[in-house]
Design an enzyme around this catalytic site. Sequence first.
Site, PDB file in Angstrom:
ATOM      1  N   LYS A  72       0.807  -1.214   0.000  1.00  0.00           N
ATOM      2  CA  LYS A  72       0.000   0.000   0.000  1.00  0.00           C
ATOM      3  C   LYS A  72       0.846   1.272   0.000  1.00  0.00           C
ATOM      4  O   LYS A  72       0.368   2.338  -0.412  1.00  0.00           O
ATOM      5  CB  LYS A  72      -0.922   0.013   1.221  1.00  0.00           C
ATOM      6  CG  LYS A  72      -1.956  -1.097   1.258  1.00  0.00           C
ATOM      7  CD  LYS A  72      -3.136  -0.776   0.392  1.00  0.00           C
ATOM      8  CE  LYS A  72      -4.282  -1.754   0.643  1.00  0.00           C
ATOM      9  NZ  LYS A  72      -5.487  -1.402  -0.117  1.00  0.00           N
ATOM     10  N   SER A 319       1.269  -9.473  -0.177  1.00  0.00           N
ATOM     11  CA  SER A 319       0.793  -8.094  -0.065  1.00  0.00           C
ATOM     12  C   SER A 319       1.226  -7.381   1.202  1.00  0.00           C
ATOM     13  O   SER A 319       1.345  -6.150   1.213  1.00  0.00           O
ATOM     14  CB  SER A 319      -0.733  -8.047  -0.194  1.00  0.00           C
ATOM     15  OG  SER A 319      -1.333  -8.877   0.778  1.00  0.00           O
TER      16      SER A 319
END
Length: 330
Positions: A72, A319
């Site tokens: 992110k 992730s």
Amino acid sequence: MNYKITCTSVLRAPLTLSGMDIPTFDDLIAAAARIEPFVHRPPVLSSSTLNRELNAEVFFKCENLQKVGAFKARGATNAVLALSDDEASRGVATHSSGNHGQALAYAASVRGIRSWVVMPDHAPDVKVNAVRGYGAEVVFCRQAEREETTRRLVAETGATLIHPYDNAMVIAGQGTATLELLEDVPDLDFVIAPVGGGGLLSGAAIAAHAADDRIRVFGGEPEAVDDAFRSLRDGVLYPAVSNPETFGDGLLTGLGRRNFAILQDHGVEIVTVSEAEIVDSARFHLERMKIVVEPSGAVGLAAVRKLNIQGRRAGVIISGGNTDFRWLDR
């Protein structure tokens, strides 16, 4: 970042993309240059044990070792740095279960502006503390009320909304993880990434199919939050599953409208995985690869284990790695 990937295909423009700001391969390249001074280039790791298990070559892009512990950081930093001075002066706001919140707080600190993050009241303490640690102000609410609470916050503060996934600049930033993967590991047959709102996966699809439109792109999703699977299967954008029970707390959101259109256009498929498969995969990363991966981040491994990739080469994006290890008790 010196990307040598050659674009071999262009993004089509079907009616599903009409009227939406959709990032292109060039936007991903621009994002890579913009964020380079502020993010890591995590390594790509492999496991001979897993390769023997699957009779294939699997390569993991370790975004768990990224700034703020998750991919992110890429999208949030790209979006914040791309703001005009006027937009940035009002600060930035978002809603997030944790990783995007940390990323936005980090990106805001890089630019020296205020940030607000709306978080569900059940968010893990490790993520709440990290968001605050980067300087953001945290606003709590129920999971289902995050978007409405964020709208009120933006109206009250004048902050610029940086949506966690349904934002062209965020998607372009997330796509740089796949750009790096493809440069470090050429000739992949598959690219697999976890899917929640779809920012990482839609960025991966743009990058992979621009490099080689023969690459098959898959998303991994917990069975308990299978809205992406059903949406792409039926061609209907379904809402997020209400009150799901899953260790994949970073994947609770429904697909964004823009993300859904990109995934449809690129023919992306979704593989759903059980809670046991998610936990087993997180344990595999920890015990066999010696890396800390949160359950949401381990969904990619759980998904690739369910695909028939014998004799092929697959790239999996891990992730994130922000976890309080509650899943170890399972």
